[in-house]
Scaffold this active site. Structure first.
Site, PDB file in Angstrom:
ATOM      1  N   GLY A   1       0.804  -1.213   0.000  1.00  0.00           N
ATOM      2  CA  GLY A   1       0.000   0.000   0.000  1.00  0.00           C
ATOM      3  C   GLY A   1       0.839   1.265   0.000  1.00  0.00           C
TER       4      GLY A   1
ATOM      5  N   PHE B   1      -6.093  -5.621  -1.874  1.00  0.00           N
ATOM      6  CA  PHE B   1      -7.415  -4.992  -1.899  1.00  0.00           C
ATOM      7  C   PHE B   1      -7.267  -3.510  -2.239  1.00  0.00           C
ATOM      8  CE2 PHE B   1     -10.968  -2.929   0.542  1.00  0.00           C
ATOM      9  CZ  PHE B   1     -11.984  -3.349  -0.286  1.00  0.00           C
ATOM     10  N   THR B   2      -6.298  -2.854  -1.618  1.00  0.00           N
ATOM     11  CA  THR B   2      -5.991  -1.468  -1.962  1.00  0.00           C
ATOM     12  C   THR B   2      -4.524  -1.309  -2.371  1.00  0.00           C
ATOM     13  OG1 THR B   2      -5.530  -0.932   0.363  1.00  0.00           O
ATOM     14  CG2 THR B   2      -7.760  -0.531  -0.436  1.00  0.00           C
TER      15      THR B   2
ATOM     16  N   LEU C   1       0.300  -3.032   9.106  1.00  0.00           N
ATOM     17  CA  LEU C   1      -0.320  -1.893   8.433  1.00  0.00           C
ATOM     18  C   LEU C   1      -1.540  -2.297   7.613  1.00  0.00           C
ATOM     19  CD1 LEU C   1       2.920  -0.182   6.987  1.00  0.00           C
ATOM     20  CD2 LEU C   1       1.937   0.062   9.256  1.00  0.00           C
TER      21      LEU C   1
ATOM     22  N   ARG D   1       3.998 -16.360  19.373  1.00  0.00           N
ATOM     23  CA  ARG D   1       4.651 -17.643  19.120  1.00  0.00           C
ATOM     24  C   ARG D   1       6.134 -17.491  18.833  1.00  0.00           C
ATOM     25  NH1 ARG D   1      -0.165 -18.485  16.301  1.00  0.00           N
ATOM     26  NH2 ARG D   1       0.838 -17.960  14.314  1.00  0.00           N
TER      27      ARG D   1
ATOM     28  N   TYR E   1     -14.004   1.564  10.550  1.00  0.00           N
ATOM     29  CA  TYR E   1     -12.573   1.879  10.621  1.00  0.00           C
ATOM     30  C   TYR E   1     -12.199   2.424  11.997  1.00  0.00           C
ATOM     31  CZ  TYR E   1      -8.060   3.878   9.263  1.00  0.00           C
ATOM     32  OH  TYR E   1      -6.725   4.195   9.170  1.00  0.00           O
TER      33      TYR E   1
END
Length: 433
Positions: free
Chosen positions: A121, A145-146, A182, A215, A254
């Site tokens: 992104g 997706f973006t 992010l 982990r 959001y």
């Protein structure tokens, strides 16, 4: 009546068996003859590939030495061809690596293995650039997706870089030392087009990242947002302010998603001992923003470059504080390296009205565009300005790039993008003709 003796009966049975054997043998012979002629027919039809015995006989003795020489010549030709192709491949690989940006050579103890979710992104790709130039090994996870692959194409061939097409909503198993989380749509049009996906990315995705950090004992930085303050009643916004957020509004997927991410981070820190860092990112701009992502700066620049009217929501009196992408990346890296674990505002405290930004961008572009005002957007924050005392105190960080310089660089990038789109459109038109 005459009766047959045993000897006569035995002779008759023997004759019958012999007759049956003769009949079966005849049938078998007949089948063999049919099969032979069938095979002969196939053989004759393929005589162009397999010449007949008479043809071979009439052709004279076979010169095996000539055939061997031909095979050796062909073998030599193939070896030369393969060597030529290997040399070309080596040159191409060197050219690709040579075209990659220069990176430092860190020692084994200084070099980190770093995972960046959402690394394709706008913010993520610039972060990858800085981490790669420092000499670290970087793995990017993105579902695109973006994000866009072209933001990272200059690193594709570098041995320190790896790109994984993966949605962080699903668990990920990888060995790293640090994680920058992010992954999430950031502009209102992007995150409101699929609000459920946005909430999942910031909740389930964050759980998967924190579980991975637990982990493998990795430090994780969560990219939060100034949107956790909602439409703030405190100005400027300090990190200890709890915010004023509408939990059921169109932006809540959001806003509340990021608040969930912060709550999860500190739950894992307290219960599982995970090292977390939380950056509350304020409005950021710069190259690689999508020209149609719907944010203020990209909208204004795109409209001005196309000589369209610059659209301002509401009266334009709302205020924003914009930081250039380079300043943000510097702040994120310093926060990751620090020992400070409370949330930190990363933003530029210089506050201007949205109308001022529209006027400035119009002037810098040199566009004749008009500025028009439309209906205000629901839950649009009226004032936004960070208090960066924590960043200055604990990170020794403050923004360096001026608004004018940052906007000029961003405008140049957008102008190049529009030129590329125009060339592509012209090529498509010519191909159709």
């Amino acid at each position: 009546m005459a009766y047959r003796t045993d000897d006569e009966y035995f002779v008759m049975r023997s004759k019958s068996r012999v007759l049956i054997v003769i009949v079966l043998a005849s049938v078998l012979c007949l089948l063999l003859v049919i099969l032979f002629y069938h095979k002969l027919d196939i053989y004759q039809r393929s005589s162009d590939v397999f010449p007949s015995y008479s043809a071979l006989k009439n052709s004279g003795p076979i010169n095996y030495s000539v055939n061997i020489e031909q095979l050796q010549e062909e073998r030599k030709h193939l070896i030369d061809r393969i060597s030529h192709l290997e040399a070309r491949l080596s040159i191409l690989e060197q050219d690709v690596i040579k075209n990659s940006p220069k990176t430092k050579n860190l020692s084994y103890f200084d070099r980190k293995r770093i995972l960046v979710t959402g690394g394709a992104g706008f913010v993520g790709s610039h972060l990858v650039d800085s981490l790669m130039r420092e000499g670290h090994e970087v793995t990017v996870v993105d579902n695109f997706f973006t994000g866009r692959k072209k933001n990272l194409r200059h690193w594709i061939s570098h041995p320190n870089f790896e790109l994984i097409h993966h949605d962080i909503v699903n668990p990920l198993y990888i060995e790293v030392d640090q994680i920058y989380h992010l992954a999430s749509p950031a502009s209102p049009p992007q995150y409101m087009i699929n609000p459920v996906k946005t909430i999942k990315t910031n909740s389930l995705g964050t759980i998967n990242v924190l579980g991975l950090a637990k982990r493998i004992h990795a430090r994780v930085l969560i990219a939060s947002t100034s949107e956790v303050y909602g439409n703030p009643e405190q100005h400027p916004q300090k990190e200890d302010y709890w915010g004023n957020v509408n939990p059921i509004g169109p932006r809540s997927c959001y806003d509340e998603g990021k608040r969930i991410a912060e709550a999860l981070s500190y739950a894992y820190a307290r219960q599982e001992g995970v090292e977390v860092r939380v950056a509350r990112i304020f409005n950021t701009y710069g190259p690689r923003m999508n020209i149609d992502d719907g944010r203020m700066v990209s909208n204004f620049i795109s409209q001005a470059l196309q000589n369209q009217s610059i659209t301002v929501y509401g009266e334009g009196k709302q205020t924003r504080s914009l930081q250039y992408i380079d300043d943000l990346i510097d702040g994120l890296i310093k926060l990751m390296k620090s020992n400070y674990s409370e949330p930190v505002n990363i933003g530029n405290p210089q506050e201007y009205s949205i109308h001022y930004f529209a006027t400035l961008i119009k002037k810098l572009v040199g566009a004749p565009s008009d500025i028009i005002f439309t209906d205000k957007v629901e839950d649009d924050p009226q004032r936004r300005k960070p208090d960066i005392t924590r960043a200055k105190t604990h990170l020794n960080w403050s923004p360096k790039v001026s608004l004018r310089d940052g906007l000029l660089k961003t405008i140049d990038y957008f102008r190049d993008e529009f030129l590329k789109l125009e060339k592509t459109s012209n090529n498509n038109d010519n191909n159709q003709i």
